[in-house]
Write an enzyme that holds these catalytic residues in place. Structure first.
Site, PDB file in Angstrom:
ATOM      1  N   ALA A 139       0.869  -1.180   0.000  1.00  0.00           N
ATOM      2  CA  ALA A 139       0.000   0.000   0.000  1.00  0.00           C
ATOM      3  C   ALA A 139       0.904   1.228   0.000  1.00  0.00           C
ATOM      4  CB  ALA A 139      -0.876  -0.008   1.251  1.00  0.00           C
ATOM      5  N   GLY A 163       0.552  -5.080   0.741  1.00  0.00           N
ATOM      6  CA  GLY A 163      -0.605  -5.173  -0.162  1.00  0.00           C
ATOM      7  C   GLY A 163      -0.288  -5.883  -1.470  1.00  0.00           C
ATOM      8  N   GLU A 222      -0.581  -9.459  -0.659  1.00  0.00           N
ATOM      9  CA  GLU A 222      -2.016  -9.703  -0.441  1.00  0.00           C
ATOM     10  C   GLU A 222      -2.773  -9.752  -1.765  1.00  0.00           C
ATOM     11  OE1 GLU A 222      -2.066  -6.406   2.344  1.00  0.00           O
ATOM     12  OE2 GLU A 222      -2.836  -7.726   3.915  1.00  0.00           O
ATOM     13  N   GLU A 257       4.374  -5.094   7.370  1.00  0.00           N
ATOM     14  CA  GLU A 257       3.585  -4.046   8.017  1.00  0.00           C
ATOM     15  C   GLU A 257       3.996  -3.760   9.456  1.00  0.00           C
ATOM     16  OE1 GLU A 257       2.330  -6.437   6.095  1.00  0.00           O
ATOM     17  OE2 GLU A 257       0.750  -5.634   4.807  1.00  0.00           O
TER      18      GLU A 257
END
Ligand code: COA
Length: 260
Positions: free
Chosen positions: A66, A111, A114, A134
Site C-alpha cells: 500500500a 498489499g 495480499e 507491516e
C-alpha cells in the site's frame, strides 16, 4: 473509466492487467485501488474476458505494498475504510468466477503479497521477493494478509512472516506453498499465459464451479463443503459442456466447450 495507473489490455480472451507506477514500485495508492476495482468488475462481467493475468510494470516490483504516503495521513475511521475498500477489491477479483493468475515480477510486499494471494495461482520470477512487512511500520496487514496467508501456508509459517516482517525469496515462497511455480524473469509472462490458456481450454463452467467450491468450502464444515461439491457436480451434469467433455473422451477427440 480511463486508467492512469493501470494498463488493461485484452488479447484473445485474456485480460493483461499491469499496475503501472514503476517509479513508486507500483505501490497501491487510492487511485490504483479505485482503478483495480473497475478492472476487477470488467474481468468479472465482460463476456469476451475469459481470465486475467496481473503483473507489475518494470523489472523491480510486482507491488511494493500500500502507498505509505497515503497511510501516513489516515486516522482510525478512514484507515478502517481503506482496509475494507482494499479487501473488497481483492475479494471481487478472487470471486470473479474466472481464473486470475498473478505474474510476480519483483517485490510483492504488504498489499502486493495480499493482491497476489487473492489471485487463484501465483507464478513468480526468480527475482521476486515476498513479505508482509507491516509490523515494521507499526501497522498490521489490512488487505487480507492475516486471513489468506495462513490459509495458503499454514498458521505457523504465516505468523513467522507476519511477525518478523522479513522478506523471503521466490524459492522459499515456492517451498512454503505461497507460489505455484518459479521461472526465469524472461519466461514469466509467457509461462503465466501458457498456464492460463491451459485452464481456458477446460470447460469454463466446471472451472467456475471448482473455483467457487474451493473458495466457499474453506469456510464450511467438511459435510457442508462436500454437499456443495455434490450440488456442483450434479449441476454440471445439466450442461452441454459435460456431455461434450465426456463424449470427446470416449470418441478419442479433443472437446469443444461452449460454456453452456
Ligand atoms: N509506498 C509508497 N512509496 C513506495 C513504496 C510504498 N509501499 N515502496 C516503495 N516506494 C517508493 C519509494 O519511496 C521510492 O520513491 P522516491 O524515489 O520518490 O523516493 C521509490 O518507490 C523506489 O523505492 P526505493 O525504496 O528507493 O527502492 P529500494 O530498491 O531502495 O527499496 C524496497 C525497495 C521495496 C525494499 C523499499 O522500497 C521498501 O521497503 N518499500 C516499502 C515496502 C513496505 O513496507 N510495504 C508495505 C507497506 S504497508
Amino acid at each position: 473509466m480511463t486508467y492512469q495507473t493501470l494498463l488493461f489490455d485484452v488479447r484473445d480472451g485474456v485480460a493483461f492487467v499491469t499496475i503501472n507506477r514503476p517509479d513508486k514500485l507500483n505501490a497501491l495508492n487510492d487511485q490504483v485501488v479505485e482503478e483495480l476495482a473497475d478492472a476487477a468488475e470488467r474481468i468479472a462481467t465482460e463476456p469476451p474476458v475469459k481470465g486475467a493475468i496481473l503483473t507489475g510494470a518494470g523489472t523491480k516490483a510486482f507491488v511494493a505494498g500500500a502507498d505509505i504516503g497515503d497511510l501516513a495521513k489516515q486516522g482510525p475511521f478512514d484507515g478502517k475504510a481503506r482496509a475494507l475498500r482494499g479487501q473488497a477489491v481483492l475479494r471481487r477479483l478472487e470471486t470473479c468466477g474466472k481464473p486470475v493468475i498473478a505474474a510476480i515480477n519483483g517485490y510483492a510486499l504488504g498489499g502486493g503479497c495480499e493482491l497476489a494471494m487473492a489471485c487463484h495461482l501465483r507464478i513468480a520470477s526468480e527475482t521476486a521477493k515476498f513479505g508482509q512487512p507491516e509490523v515494521k511500520l507499526g501497522i498490521a496487514p489490512g488487505y487480507g494478509g492475516t486471513q489468506r496467508l495462513p490459509r495458503l501456508v499454514g498458521k505457523g509459517v504465516a505468523l513467522q512472516l507476519i511477525l518478523s516482517g522479513e522478506m523471503i525469496d521466490a524459492r522459499e515462497a515456492h517451498r512454503i506453498g505461497l507460489v505455484n511455480a518459479v521461472v526465469a524473469p524472461a519466461q514469466l509472462l509467457a509461462e503465466a499465459e501458457r498456464t492460463l490458456r491451459g485452464i481456458l481450454a477446460m470447460g469454463p463452467l466446471a472451472v467456475r464451479l471448482a473455483l467457487e467450491a474451493v473458495d466457499r468450502g474453506l469456510d464450511m464444515t467438511l459435510d457442508d463443503g462436500l454437499l456443495l461439491e455434490a450440488n456442483h457436480f450434479g449441476l454440471l451434469a445439466a450442461t452441454r459442456d459435460m456431455k461434450e467433455g465426456l463424449a470427446a473422451f470416449l470418441e478419442k477427440r479433443p472437446p469443444r466447450f461452449e460454456g453452456r
